[in-house]
Design a protein around this motif. Sequence first.
Motif, PDB file in Angstrom:
ATOM      1  N   SER B 361      -1.582   6.858  43.453  1.00 14.44           N
ATOM      2  CA  SER B 361      -2.943   6.867  42.906  1.00 14.44           C
ATOM      3  C   SER B 361      -3.878   7.657  43.825  1.00 14.44           C
ATOM      4  O   SER B 361      -3.596   7.809  45.018  1.00 14.44           O
ATOM      5  CB  SER B 361      -3.451   5.428  42.750  1.00 14.44           C
ATOM      6  OG  SER B 361      -3.525   4.821  44.025  1.00 14.44           O
ATOM      7  N   ASP B 363      -6.549   7.042  45.286  1.00 22.09           N
ATOM      8  CA  ASP B 363      -7.018   6.374  46.511  1.00 22.09           C
ATOM      9  C   ASP B 363      -5.865   6.112  47.489  1.00 22.09           C
ATOM     10  O   ASP B 363      -6.067   5.536  48.555  1.00 22.09           O
ATOM     11  CB  ASP B 363      -7.738   5.059  46.153  1.00 22.09           C
ATOM     12  CG  ASP B 363      -6.832   4.085  45.396  1.00 22.09           C
ATOM     13  OD1 ASP B 363      -5.610   4.356  45.299  1.00 22.09           O
ATOM     14  OD2 ASP B 363      -7.349   3.066  44.898  1.00 22.09           O
ATOM     15  N   GLY B 364      -4.661   6.527  47.120  1.00 18.56           N
ATOM     16  CA  GLY B 364      -3.528   6.387  48.032  1.00 18.56           C
ATOM     17  C   GLY B 364      -3.036   4.967  48.205  1.00 18.56           C
ATOM     18  O   GLY B 364      -2.279   4.685  49.130  1.00 18.56           O
ATOM     19  N   LYS B 365      -3.446   4.041  47.310  1.00 14.37           N
ATOM     20  CA  LYS B 365      -3.099   2.642  47.552  1.00 14.37           C
ATOM     21  C   LYS B 365      -1.962   2.119  46.681  1.00 14.37           C
ATOM     22  O   LYS B 365      -1.339   1.117  47.012  1.00 14.37           O
ATOM     23  CB  LYS B 365      -4.339   1.759  47.330  1.00 14.37           C
ATOM     24  CG  LYS B 365      -5.360   1.967  48.440  1.00 14.37           C
ATOM     25  CD  LYS B 365      -6.456   0.931  48.400  1.00 14.37           C
ATOM     26  CE  LYS B 365      -7.377   1.089  49.605  1.00 14.37           C
ATOM     27  NZ  LYS B 365      -8.752   0.783  49.284  1.00 14.37           N
ATOM     28  N   ARG B 366      -1.737   2.781  45.540  1.00 11.20           N
ATOM     29  CA  ARG B 366      -0.738   2.241  44.618  1.00 11.20           C
ATOM     30  C   ARG B 366       0.273   3.310  44.223  1.00 11.20           C
ATOM     31  O   ARG B 366      -0.042   4.500  44.177  1.00 11.20           O
ATOM     32  CB  ARG B 366      -1.413   1.726  43.348  1.00 11.20           C
ATOM     33  CG  ARG B 366      -2.060   0.361  43.482  1.00 11.20           C
ATOM     34  CD  ARG B 366      -2.824   0.014  42.226  1.00 11.20           C
ATOM     35  NE  ARG B 366      -3.811   1.030  41.901  1.00 11.20           N
ATOM     36  CZ  ARG B 366      -3.829   1.726  40.770  1.00 11.20           C
ATOM     37  NH1 ARG B 366      -2.901   1.522  39.854  1.00 11.20           N
ATOM     38  NH2 ARG B 366      -4.748   2.638  40.549  1.00 11.20           N
ATOM     39  N   LYS B 389       2.214  -3.650  41.763  1.00 11.99           N
ATOM     40  CA  LYS B 389       1.039  -3.041  42.399  1.00 11.99           C
ATOM     41  C   LYS B 389       0.963  -3.402  43.877  1.00 11.99           C
ATOM     42  O   LYS B 389      -0.060  -3.784  44.421  1.00 11.99           O
ATOM     43  CB  LYS B 389      -0.246  -3.479  41.695  1.00 11.99           C
ATOM     44  CG  LYS B 389      -0.250  -3.107  40.213  1.00 11.99           C
ATOM     45  CD  LYS B 389      -1.618  -3.259  39.588  1.00 11.99           C
ATOM     46  CE  LYS B 389      -1.733  -2.628  38.223  1.00 11.99           C
ATOM     47  NZ  LYS B 389      -0.656  -2.926  37.284  1.00 11.99           N
ATOM     48  N   PRO B 391       0.958  -3.005  47.955  1.00 12.52           N
ATOM     49  CA  PRO B 391       0.308  -2.017  48.811  1.00 12.52           C
ATOM     50  C   PRO B 391       1.327  -1.020  49.361  1.00 12.52           C
ATOM     51  O   PRO B 391       2.458  -1.382  49.666  1.00 12.52           O
ATOM     52  CB  PRO B 391      -0.301  -2.859  49.938  1.00 12.52           C
ATOM     53  CG  PRO B 391       0.435  -4.153  49.894  1.00 12.52           C
ATOM     54  CD  PRO B 391       0.872  -4.354  48.482  1.00 12.52           C
ATOM     55  N   PRO B 394       1.450   3.121  55.182  1.00 13.88           N
ATOM     56  CA  PRO B 394       0.469   4.143  55.567  1.00 13.88           C
ATOM     57  C   PRO B 394       0.983   5.567  55.283  1.00 13.88           C
ATOM     58  O   PRO B 394       0.210   6.445  54.920  1.00 13.88           O
ATOM     59  CB  PRO B 394       0.272   3.919  57.064  1.00 13.88           C
ATOM     60  CG  PRO B 394       1.142   2.786  57.464  1.00 13.88           C
ATOM     61  CD  PRO B 394       1.809   2.229  56.271  1.00 13.88           C
TER      62      PRO B 394
END
Lengths: 125, 831
Positions: B361, B363-366, B389, B391, B394
């Motif tokens: 995604s 935002d790099g989160k999902r 979903k 996390p 990094p």
Amino acid sequence: MTTKLEMYKTADNSKITTWFKAAPVSALPENGGACIKYKDLQIAIYKFSRRNEWYACQNLCPHKMQMALSRGMIGSEGDEPKVACPFHKKTFSLKSGQNLNGDCAAIATYPVKVEEGYVYVGFED
Amino acid sequence: MTRIVVIGNGMVGYKFCEKLRASAPASDFKVTVFGEEPWPAYDRVHLSAYFSGATADDLLLAPRSWYEEKDIDLRTNELIVAIDRDQKTVRSHTGVETSYDKLVLATGSGAFVPPVNGVEKKGVFVYRSLEDLDAIIDFGKKNAKSAAVMGGGLLGLEAAKAVMDMGLDTHVIEFAPRLMPRQLDEAGAAILKAKLEALGIGIHLSKNTKQITGNGKLTGLDFADGSRLAVDMLVISAGIRPRDELAKGCGLATAPRGGLVVNEFLQSREDKDIFAIGEVASYQEMVYGLVAPGYEMASQVANQLCGKEVRPFLGFDMSTKLKLIGVDVASFGDPFGEAEPSTSIVYENKTRGIYKRINVSKDGKRLLGGVLVGDAAAYGILLQMTQNKMPLPPDPEDLILGARGGKEPAGAGVESLPDEAQICSCENVSKGAISNLIKIDGISKVDEIKSCTGAGTGCGGCMPMVNDLLKQQLKAMGKQVKNVLCEHFEYSRQELLDLVKVKKIKTYDELLNRVGKGDGCEVCKPAVASILASTWNELIVKQDSIQDTNDRYLANIQKGGTYSVVPRIPGGEITPEKLIVIGEVAKKYKLYTKVTGGQRIDLFGARVDQLPDIWEELIHAGFESGHAYGKSLRTVKSCVGSTWCRYGVQDAVSFAIQVEERYRGLRSPHKLKGAVSGCIRECAEAQSKDFGIIATEKGWNLYVCGNGGSKPQHAKLLVTDVDSATCLKYIDRFLMFYIRTAEPLTRTATWLNKLEGGLEYLRDVVVNDSLGIGEELEREMAFMIQTYACEWKEVVNNPELRAKFRHFVNDTSGDPTVSFQEMRGQKIPAS
């Protein structure tokens, strides 16, 4: 000579009447077995060199009536000394004679002693 | 009692019956099932197994007796032709009417046949039912050398595998510019294409078939771009068409692209007593052509009928993973990253044929979805991360590249999944359900998990995760999960082999003293004996009491306690003089003789004390041990080859003799068999051997890891058109790699089945030398070849060893219980 199972009866150490001088110790392989002839019986003798113990039992495997136990590999299950029949790998305790990995009849076992370089097997004649 | 009629006995119809009977007493529902095919429901997902030898019975989901036990009235061979909604009855083609209270349509789908001129010609088939397959097999065997499959999607590639297994020259024709257009992106599809082409499959993309040519029987295909393809057979697998004719016939709404229109409770809009499940149902204009959503619909309807609370059906994840013709392919979540703004991370390795893509995604989160080709090991965990979903680590690239710098990848293991994560989507089994089974019920075997929860019994795609979960749970509970040889050695065979090499251990006793405990047993003794022989190649009878009886007496024990003797006859070639010697020896010792499956002669009925005398005579005549008693190379079978045969293209006999003499006496985890065929007709049956060599005009094709036995398996093609030296080099590496890494008593076929990465990985190691151990393996093999010595020659010439061949140690007579009777002029053991 016969392959009849009834011929083989476990001999009780306290009731031995005959100590049969079977063979010189050197005739037996280290950590292995060999077969001796006593009257009409075939007896397997095993030398557990690692624990310096000797065992003897009938040579006849009760599973498929084959004269083969002396050619089986020996070893231990926990502390119990055992032999595996070369035909179908049925294993038997060399102390109690019980089949350890199935429900075959138990095998007859015999006491063994070693004196002056010779192996003796005990029988209740 | 509610009367339920199920129309259709496919995978989903069967699942409905299973779920209904599991959720309510049989007295609540009277169930009648109609199936138009002659068989009860079978596993359509693994249909191509039918071509590699599975029978219709193997594929059945449950035998007929299951339906009887469950009190289900199963009527096969009976086609329902009409539904009367007013009377609430269905009518079969024989005119019989059956009443229902609730009707479940599970009619599935039929093959979609595109409107192309000539589809009626002989040699054109669809790929859908066992009957279709019988027709394909029958036609392919008699009339075809080549075949085209129309359709490059999931089903089409399955069909291509099937015709390839029949030995036909195989082509795939796809209308779209790439394979599997619904699951793969362009780059992933290109890797898949290259892999399939390397296997000899012709891939033809962007092809619009204009007409099927031929006079009565097809001879080829004409495409709209003017090109042509000549083939003898065409299998159409271009998509599915829901079998919704019954719905149409009784006035129920169907979708424009087919399928009975259902609501979120899988009910028909017009008639609440009629349900549709599986591929005949259309939910929001979508037909779900996979088994997992079909199963979900089946259990949902079963639960509704039993009055249980149900979740509405709101669509289903179409993620999928499968092995296509040996290539792992997976697609999950949103594979193209189009549903919402996203960034893609792509790893591509064209040499190894691997492509991985994940969509993350903005935002790099999902994780949103992705594509895996060539290596789909991470599929299970990536799918879970998408669905739950979870996390992301990094550095999300760790998910497809693995952690670098020695760290474990963050959150990429099965242990990081929540308990509600669905492990098996076919049977809807959660991680928590499996964990509880292990933690609370004390289950510790994969098979038990399968039978208790059904996990892994559908498509089987979740099995790696089930295995990981079991290992991880047992480990967390402090249970030993290490792969150990037996109670005497806390090491695997591979670890013991390394210890033997590194510590230069040459005897069993020394190994037991240094790294083992107890007195050993019938498992570790022969395994270690094999390791020692494969490493040091010393005379095995020097440690005779750790050998299994056949290796101890260098002969095969048979009924009655006598042994059989097999002299080596390399490649099956033997002079008349040597044949006479075998005959004379057999006559002298009164042995039963029989020709073996490995092109040599077995002499039966020798007493143990006769063995050295028999071998003395055989060795004198120039024979040597055939190692028929050992877990070692047996024979390299050959056809007569180009010297005599009018079809032969290479000298198969000479090469077979060279190969057999190269590897004679080589001890390995299990027996090894080889063969060399002089042409494509394959008379030596090389594809059933651990290594099989088949001559081509240019050299040799090398096949590996086949075997006969109780579970026959064809050998797989490792390399094509190599010269003799290269062929030997690859066999050297292959055999040594097998000897190094296989578990005890594991044939090469089983070893390969368990080898992570499979044939591709093996080819990488052996041919591409990806581990950089190629030369080392060759050196080890060279050592084995140089140090070879005939065991029987050594025994015959060594009085001390010879003395061990006697029945009694206190008497020179043989075993007096040995006796024989006669059959067809020869002796056999007395019964």
